[in-house]
Enzyme design. Structure first.
Site, mmCIF file in Angstrom:
data_model
loop_
_atom_site.group_PDB
_atom_site.id
_atom_site.type_symbol
_atom_site.label_atom_id
_atom_site.label_comp_id
_atom_site.label_asym_id
_atom_site.label_seq_id
_atom_site.Cartn_x
_atom_site.Cartn_y
_atom_site.Cartn_z
ATOM 1 N N ARG A 64 0.844 -1.208 0.000
ATOM 2 C CA ARG A 64 0.000 0.000 0.000
ATOM 3 C C ARG A 64 0.873 1.250 0.000
ATOM 4 O O ARG A 64 0.543 2.261 -0.606
ATOM 5 C CB ARG A 64 -0.901 0.015 1.233
ATOM 6 N N HIS A 108 -17.867 12.399 4.400
ATOM 7 C CA HIS A 108 -18.330 11.107 4.918
ATOM 8 C C HIS A 108 -19.838 11.172 5.150
ATOM 9 O O HIS A 108 -20.339 12.139 5.732
ATOM 10 C CB HIS A 108 -17.595 10.784 6.223
ATOM 11 N N ASP A 140 -6.715 12.491 8.991
ATOM 12 C CA ASP A 140 -5.527 12.113 9.753
ATOM 13 C C ASP A 140 -5.285 10.628 9.518
ATOM 14 O O ASP A 140 -5.879 10.042 8.610
ATOM 15 C CB ASP A 140 -5.669 12.497 11.233
ATOM 16 N N GLY A 142 -6.227 8.061 11.103
ATOM 17 C CA GLY A 142 -7.322 7.148 11.450
ATOM 18 C C GLY A 142 -8.320 7.024 10.312
ATOM 19 O O GLY A 142 -8.168 7.640 9.261
HETATM 20 C C1 GRF Z 1 -20.279 9.957 -0.842
HETATM 21 O O1 GRF Z 1 -21.412 9.658 -0.079
HETATM 22 C C2 GRF Z 1 -19.044 9.939 0.018
HETATM 23 O O2 GRF Z 1 -19.233 10.456 1.289
HETATM 24 C C3 GRF Z 1 -18.804 8.450 0.108
HETATM 25 O O3 GRF Z 1 -18.985 8.016 -1.224
HETATM 26 C C4 GRF Z 1 -19.978 8.834 -1.842
HETATM 27 C C5 GRF Z 1 -19.406 9.352 -3.132
HETATM 28 O O4 GRF Z 1 -20.406 9.735 -4.020
HETATM 29 N N1 GRF Z 1 -17.536 8.163 0.682
HETATM 30 P P1 GRF Z 1 -20.049 10.346 -5.453
HETATM 31 O O5 GRF Z 1 -19.051 9.407 -6.141
HETATM 32 O O6 GRF Z 1 -19.463 11.718 -5.242
HETATM 33 O O7 GRF Z 1 -21.346 10.403 -6.189
#
Ligand code: GRF
Length: 191
Positions: A64, A108, A140, A142
């Protein structure tokens, strides 16, 4: 003018919201490149706006860290002031995060710190939550743990499916990410 690299893995609707916002000359940020870990469908949005793209697939690397090093050099080639993870579905190792944070932000689909991880919408429904939302935060080391920059709540409707709820959250995310990038650009231009 704030220069921004966006990283995606999926449909890129949040990316599109940023591209549309930045298309207005009065918006204080420009999207200078879009990267992905897979040949994501959303890269087509960048093509439409004439923004260069790159794909760095982890399958081509032994570790990774080696993958993240090449991803990082692709990002840094564009000398961005800010990197936005907009549905980038891979955990980034420390060598990548430490090189960019705090100028590395993520969105998120939950009210963090509740429901971190890849299945936030499903987890909120499974827990019987009555509200959820969207959060923008600094990345960060996490998983979905960095300092929060913006958050907005949303009531969960009775009988709502995961897909329906996620789409309503994404509408909020699109507004929040545009507002947050604008706020960061304004802050940097005043410093
Ligand atoms: C969003 O809900 C984001 O928070 C999540 O994946 C989705 C991405 O949607 N991690 P898009 O590809 O921008 O339509």
């Amino acid at each position: 003018m704030l220069s921004v690299v966006v990283l995606i893995s999926g449909s890129g609707s949040n990316l599109r919201a940023l591209l549309e916002a930045a298309d207005n000359p009065l918006f204080p940020a420009r999207i200078v490149a879009v990267g992905s870990d897979v040949p994501a469908e959303g890269l087509a949005h960048a093509d439409q706006f004439g923004v260069p793209t790159f794909v760095v697939n982890p399958k081509a690397f032994d570790t990774r860290e080696a993958w993240a090093e090449v991803l990082l050099s692709n990002v840094q080639h564009f000398e961005p002031d800010l990197v936005v993870l907009a549905g980038f579905m891979r955990i980034l190792p420390a060598n990548f995060v430490n090189a960019l944070t705090p100028n590395l932000i993520n969105m998120h689909p939950s009210l963090l710190p509740e429901f971190p991880g890849a299945h936030a919408v499903r987890d909120a429904l499974a827990a019987g939550a009555t509200k959820t939302g969207a959060t923008i935060h600094v990345v960060d080391e996490g998983v979905d743990t960095g300092p929060q920059l913006a958050q907005r709540e949303l009531e969960i409707l009775p009988g709502e499916t995961e897909a329906e709820l996620h789409e309503r959250i994404k509408q909020i995310e699109r507004e929040l990410i545009v507002q947050t990038v604008r706020a960061i650009a304004d802050l940097k231009s005043n410093n």
